[in-house]
Design a protein around this motif. Sequence first.
Motif, short mmCIF file in Angstrom:
data_model
loop_
_atom_site.label_atom_id
_atom_site.label_comp_id
_atom_site.label_asym_id
_atom_site.label_seq_id
_atom_site.Cartn_x
_atom_site.Cartn_y
_atom_site.Cartn_z
N LEU A 21 0.89 -0.93 0.35
CA LEU A 21 -0.03 -0.14 0.13
C LEU A 21 0.27 1.56 -0.32
N ILE A 22 2.25 1.43 0.79
CA ILE A 22 3.14 2.40 0.80
C ILE A 22 3.46 2.85 -0.84
N ILE A 23 3.86 1.40 -1.62
CA ILE A 23 4.52 1.89 -2.77
C ILE A 23 2.91 2.78 -3.77
N ALA A 24 1.60 1.58 -3.69
CA ALA A 24 0.31 2.60 -4.16
C ALA A 24 0.86 3.98 -4.02
N ILE A 25 0.59 4.35 -2.43
CA ILE A 25 0.77 5.68 -2.72
C ILE A 25 1.64 6.07 -3.09
N LEU A 26 3.16 5.77 -2.90
CA LEU A 26 3.63 6.10 -4.01
C LEU A 26 3.58 7.18 -5.57
N ARG A 27 3.15 5.80 -5.79
CA ARG A 27 2.16 5.16 -7.41
C ARG A 27 1.40 6.51 -7.86
N MET A 28 0.66 7.21 -6.31
CA MET A 28 -0.25 7.90 -7.39
C MET A 28 0.23 9.12 -6.92
N LEU A 29 0.95 8.88 -5.82
CA LEU A 29 1.36 10.35 -5.81
C LEU A 29 2.51 10.84 -7.22
N ASN A 30 3.09 10.15 -7.78
CA ASN A 30 4.02 10.12 -9.12
C ASN A 30 5.29 10.39 -8.15
N VAL A 31 5.53 10.33 -7.54
CA VAL A 31 6.77 10.22 -6.61
C VAL A 31 7.87 9.24 -7.88
N PHE A 32 7.07 8.48 -8.50
CA PHE A 32 7.95 8.07 -9.29
C PHE A 32 8.90 8.31 -10.97
N GLY A 33 7.52 9.52 -11.26
CA GLY A 33 7.81 10.33 -12.90
C GLY A 33 6.56 10.55 -12.84
N GLU A 34 6.65 11.34 -14.26
CA GLU A 34 5.56 11.29 -14.97
C GLU A 34 6.31 11.06 -16.83
N LYS A 35 7.13 11.86 -16.95
CA LYS A 35 7.42 11.49 -17.91
C LYS A 35 9.76 10.96 -18.51
N ASN A 36 9.66 10.44 -18.87
CA ASN A 36 10.88 9.71 -19.84
C ASN A 36 11.62 10.59 -20.85
N SER A 37 11.95 10.51 -20.73
CA SER A 37 13.92 11.80 -22.04
C SER A 37 13.60 10.69 -23.26
N SER A 38 13.68 9.68 -22.59
CA SER A 38 13.70 8.51 -23.67
C SER A 38 13.33 7.07 -23.22
N ILE A 39 13.10 6.05 -23.95
CA ILE A 39 12.45 5.02 -23.73
C ILE A 39 13.84 3.93 -24.24
N LYS A 40 14.01 2.76 -23.56
CA LYS A 40 14.84 1.91 -23.78
C LYS A 40 14.50 0.36 -23.33
N GLU A 41 15.08 -0.43 -23.98
CA GLU A 41 14.56 -1.22 -24.17
C GLU A 41 14.84 -2.77 -22.89
N PRO A 42 14.04 -3.24 -22.62
CA PRO A 42 13.78 -3.90 -21.31
C PRO A 42 14.74 -4.92 -21.47
#
Length: 248
Positions: free
Chosen positions: A110-131
Amino acid sequence: MGFLELHIVIPFFLMLLAVSFMYASVGHGGASGYLALMALFAIPVSVMKPSALVLNIVVSGISFWFFRKNKHFNWKLFFPFAITSIPAAFIGGYLTINSTLYKQILGFFLIIAILRMLNVFGEKNSSIKEPKLWLSLLIGFGIGLFSGMIGIGGGIILSPIIIIFGWGSVKQAAAVSALFIFVNSVAGVLGFSFSGGYIPNEILYLIPITIIGGGLGAIYGSGRFNVRILTYLLSTVLVIASVKLFLI
């Protein structure tokens, strides 16, 4: 009404509507939110897991349909995670864990969910990489196993990973997570059923609520709608629920 006492039915339904709307708007099924609500309303742990998984299937399916319709889905990004997550989610759904441990694991997610909802992990990527394939397979297995064990689809974990490592845009992460949640939730329900678990009949009263909330959320989320205020409200609910899970 079964596991819901009459005096809490209306507030529970209203909050369930809001949760399904918010989660669907970011491509999620909402299991962590449903589990948080059930924890707040003191619903038995035995009911929480199967109920959340079934509602997850409904909302994530709706969410995926709209995100895919708006051309945000990337099959190549989804497939490696799903290969290992589906059997792992089945195993996790089959397993039964101690109720205290269950609450602690759920509180952590749920703590991870909170951080995700608040966009702590960021909203945009400058470049897309292949995993890398091996990393995707490993991540998929780990998320699938824990998802099946506690009754979530795993998108709340996968989407921030995709964003953090720059493997896709926010919309792509939402679309991939939606289908990821759907297949894992189906596998989790099957595993739970094979272990002799019981899915409560009262879930039939909750499905229409989540269809309405999830449908509206997916429509707006797959477009350009901003649900910032609702995000903060939902995050508050998750905080309260996570604290309750750790203390009780």
